[in-house]
Scaffold this motif. Structure first.
Motif, PDB file in Angstrom:
ATOM      1  N   HIS A 259       0.746  -1.263   0.000  1.00  0.00           N
ATOM      2  CA  HIS A 259       0.000   0.000   0.000  1.00  0.00           C
ATOM      3  C   HIS A 259       0.770   1.304   0.000  1.00  0.00           C
ATOM      4  N   CYS A 333      -3.250  -6.464   3.178  1.00  0.00           N
ATOM      5  CA  CYS A 333      -3.790  -7.297   2.094  1.00  0.00           C
ATOM      6  C   CYS A 333      -2.787  -8.294   1.529  1.00  0.00           C
ATOM      7  N   CYS A 449     -12.546  -4.471  -2.539  1.00  0.00           N
ATOM      8  CA  CYS A 449     -11.696  -5.628  -2.740  1.00  0.00           C
ATOM      9  C   CYS A 449     -12.271  -6.665  -3.697  1.00  0.00           C
ATOM     10  N   CYS A 479      -9.048  -2.352  -5.653  1.00  0.00           N
ATOM     11  CA  CYS A 479      -9.128  -3.563  -6.456  1.00  0.00           C
ATOM     12  C   CYS A 479     -10.297  -3.527  -7.423  1.00  0.00           C
ATOM     13  N   CYS A 520      -7.171   2.677  -2.525  1.00  0.00           N
ATOM     14  CA  CYS A 520      -8.302   2.855  -1.610  1.00  0.00           C
ATOM     15  C   CYS A 520      -8.170   4.116  -0.760  1.00  0.00           C
TER      16      CYS A 520
HETATM   17 FE1  XCC Z   1      -6.898  -4.670  -0.151  1.00  0.00          FE
HETATM   18 FE2  XCC Z   1      -6.071  -1.946  -1.055  1.00  0.00          FE
HETATM   19 FE3  XCC Z   1      -9.357  -4.339  -0.590  1.00  0.00          FE
HETATM   20 FE4  XCC Z   1      -7.686  -4.426  -2.538  1.00  0.00          FE
HETATM   21  S1  XCC Z   1      -9.303  -3.027  -2.301  1.00  0.00           S
HETATM   22  S2  XCC Z   1      -8.130  -5.990  -1.241  1.00  0.00           S
HETATM   23  S3  XCC Z   1      -8.338  -3.470   1.027  1.00  0.00           S
HETATM   24  S4  XCC Z   1      -5.788  -3.782  -1.817  1.00  0.00           S
HETATM   25 NI1  XCC Z   1      -8.318  -1.421  -1.052  1.00  0.00          NI
END
Ligand code: XCC
Ligand code: SF4
Length: 628
Positions: A259, A333, A449, A479, A520
């Motif tokens: 992230h 994640c 997600c 995602c 996100c």
């Molecule tokens: Fe994680 Fe952010 Fe969800 Fe994807 S959408 S699985 S939180 S990477 Ni944020």
């Protein structure tokens, strides 16, 4: 034989099969072993908040325990469990933001981290009454950083909110006593309130959760995005490619997953380091191929046009290709299973953050004080692994899709300038006109997600298709954005799938019907868009024909997001049923009563087409209320 087709998107099936042949375990194997889920947990009815428990409340009235040992009812237990999810989600986003804000403090003109967007920095400084005259930009940066950090543990008063929050909304938050005080304080308050013997009022627990979530959306995430733009620059529209086929047969493949831009921005630099490229060539590779994944993938493609390997459910499949020298991760994640899985192949699984140490991984701590050196060391270790690749057991699927990315609000405004009248240039006015004039029926944000309980990407794609067909502009992050990018909906040619009106606007503005707005944490860009639009129209956000949906959500962060979205006055559709159905009171608050407080509510709908239809219905209702 398992029906793979029900689990993943088409071209991933061959990879699951390869994994099976290689003796590799994936999330779908583990899901099968998990069998039936715990009936109490699914409904949120299990409490382990003290050692008199665990206590579980019978979901059937009149049968079994109807209270925990302390007397906590189903309503109390369910609401407390839900609140803790909000607290965890807020903590994750906001701690990420804190990291970025610390970087701003560290930034130096000749350092690894520099200030790339001083205009944006000055804008924020002015908003926060920090004197910008005759001052070194880095000094301003430090002061902005300190003010920002103060929002985490501000001792008195309210959190500092951006000007984009309409005043009516702020007043409403104050009136309802859900105006946050400070980010950390709200998270701690929930941990306190959910301790045994505290909060035993479900509605109040949920209101507290709204307050915490607001601190995530409008402060933690908002500052995270804003300050990332200050350090790494505001994203601009750019074209790139998505899906695992972006891996290269003859190059060192590095998958960067997680992230935080602090790590990824340095890795991006390191992979272009001539010394490292030479090293890769020396070992027989044609070059270094950096591929992003999940939100780091989104961050990288937003700012650098880096290719995106895929979303959440593809992390294991990337390793199974046999073509990946290293999966480099930071936080959030990341499947711990990658440790064991990577050992089946030559892949190095490199963890870098003290916050996400994973047993069985190679831990190379990323040190921000010597960031570039650290990044080089990590990349070098990937390169050196190229010689270990088993070329006989490499399979890279064919399908990749080009897509457009980089739609920050600033970039959207630039596109709007193409049709703006002179006095509207640099504003969202043309967008508002398109909405009021009916060429854009409304805007829907698709976020969140993948969840293995739903066929990968299916809901995201179905909903987006249906919406654009009906002239609803789709904006996406996380995602979800990757799902839509892979499906070909985030490129300009996709306007052919849009209704005629939306198609016309897309062509005039030279944009796709699905705008990829980032990670996100970048949902704060969506909040910014909503807030600025509301302010220009002089209405509250809840009046706008706007909607949000997380149709395949799974993380606690998604719960926090859902809560700040409805706290902001935007309806939110969930495609996965949250673990709250054990309490009618909680369900009713979230899907009904909360509307009286915030002007919006949750809709839980597992069918994507129904979801799209409901979104359109609510958008039309808001339009008619606005008289447009
Ligand atoms: Fe994680 Fe952010 Fe969800 Fe994807 S959408 S699985 S939180 S990477 Ni944020
Ligand atoms: Fe049981 Fe109450 Fe303790 Fe929860 S807090 S485990 S319901 S006694």
């Amino acid at each position: 034989m398992r029906e793979y087709e029900n689990l993943v998107n088409g071209d991933m099936v061959s990879l699951i099969k390869k994994g099976e042949k290689d003796g590799a375990e994936t999330i779908w194997d583990r899901m099968e072993k998990m069998k039936t889920q715990c009936g109490f947990g699914v409904k949120g009815l299990c409490c382990r908040n003290c050692a008199m428990g665990p206590c579980r409340i019978s979901p059937v009235a009149g049968k079994g325990a109807d209270k925990g040992l302390c007397g906590a009812t189903a309503d109390v237990i369910v609401s407390r469990n839900f609140a803790r999810m909000v607290a965890a989600g807020t903590a994750a986003h906001s701690d990420h933001a804190r990291g970025i804000i610390h970087l701003l403090h560290k930034a130096e003109p000749n350092g690894d981290y520099i200030i790339k967007n001083s205009e944006k920095l000055k804008k924020l400084a002015e908003q926060w009454d920090i004197d910008t005259k005759c001052k070194d930009i880095y000094e301003i940066g430090r002061q902005v950083s300190e003010t920002a950090l103060n929002n985490f543990g501000k001792p008195f008063g309210e959190i500092t909110l951006p000007k984009t929050v309409p005043n009516v909304r702020k007043d409403l938050w104050r009136k309802e006593k859900i105006m946050p005080r400070a980010i950390d304080r709200e998270v701690v308050s929930i941990m306190h309130a959910t301790h045994i013997g505290c909060m035993a009022d479900a509605n109040e627990m949920l209101k507290m959760s709204l307050r915490t979530a607001i601190s995530d959306g409008w402060s933690g995430s908002y500052m995270g995005t804003f300050i990332s733009d200050i350090l790494f620059d505001t994203p601009k529209a750019t074209k790139t490619e998505s899906n695992l086929a972006v891996l290269e047969k003859d190059q060192v493949n590095i998958v960067l997953h997680g992230h935080e831009p602090s790590l990824s921005e340095m890795i991006v630099l390191a992979v272009s380091d001539p010394e490292l490229i030479a090293k890769a060539k020396e070992l027989g590779a044609q070059g270094i191929n950096l591929v992003g994944m999940c939100c780091t993938g989104n961050e990288l493609s937003m700012r650098h046009g880096t290719k995106n390997g895929g979303n959440f459910l593809q992390q294991e499949l990337a390793v199974i290709t046999g073509a990946v020298e290293a999966v480099i991760v930071d936080v959030q994640c990341i499947f711990p299973s990658l440790a064991e899985l990577s050992k089946k192949y030559h892949t190095k699984f490199i963890t870098t953050s003290p916050c996400a140490r994973i047993e069985g991984s190679d831990y190379i701590e990323f040190d921000e004080n010597i960031a570039y050196e650290s990044a080089k060391k990590i990349v070098l270790s990937a390169i050196e692994n190229y010689k270990n690749r088993n070329k006989e057991n490499v399979y890279i699927p064919d399908n990749k899709t080009s897509f457009m990315v980089g739609y920050s609000v600033e970039t959207i405004v630039e596109h709007l300038d193409k049709v703006a009248q002179e006095n509207e240039k640099g504003t969202l006015m043309p967008l508002i006109k398109a909405i009021t004039g009916g060429s854009i029926r409304g805007i829907a944000a698709l976020v969140g997600c993948n969840n293995p309980r739903i066929k990968q990407d299916y809901n995201h794609i179905q909903i987006a298709q249906k919406l654009i067909e009906n002239n609803v502009l789709v904006i996406a992050t996380g995602c979800s954005a990757t799902a839509l990018a892979k499906a070909g909906l985030a490129n300009k040619e996709a306007s052919k799938f849009a209704g005629n009106k939306l198609k016309g606007i897309c062509e005039a503005l030279d944009i796709p019907p699905v705008l990829h707005m980032g990670s996100c944490v970048d949902i704060s860009r969506i909040l910014q868009l909503a807030g600025e639009t509301a302010n220009l129209l002089n209405v509250d956000i809840s009046a706008l024909p706007l909607a949000g949906s997380a149709p395949e959500w799974m993380s606690e962060k998604a719960v926090a997001i859902g809560m700040y979205v409805i706290a902001s006055g935007i309806d939110a559709w969930l495609g996965v049923i949250p673990q709250v159905t054990g309490s009618d009171k909680v369900v009713s608050f979230l899907t009904n009563e909360v509307e009286e407080i915030t002007g919006s509510k949750f809709f839980v709908e597992t069918d994507p087409i129904n979801t799209a239809n409901q979104i359109i219905e609510r958008i039309d209702m808001k339009r008619s209320r606005l008289g447009i």
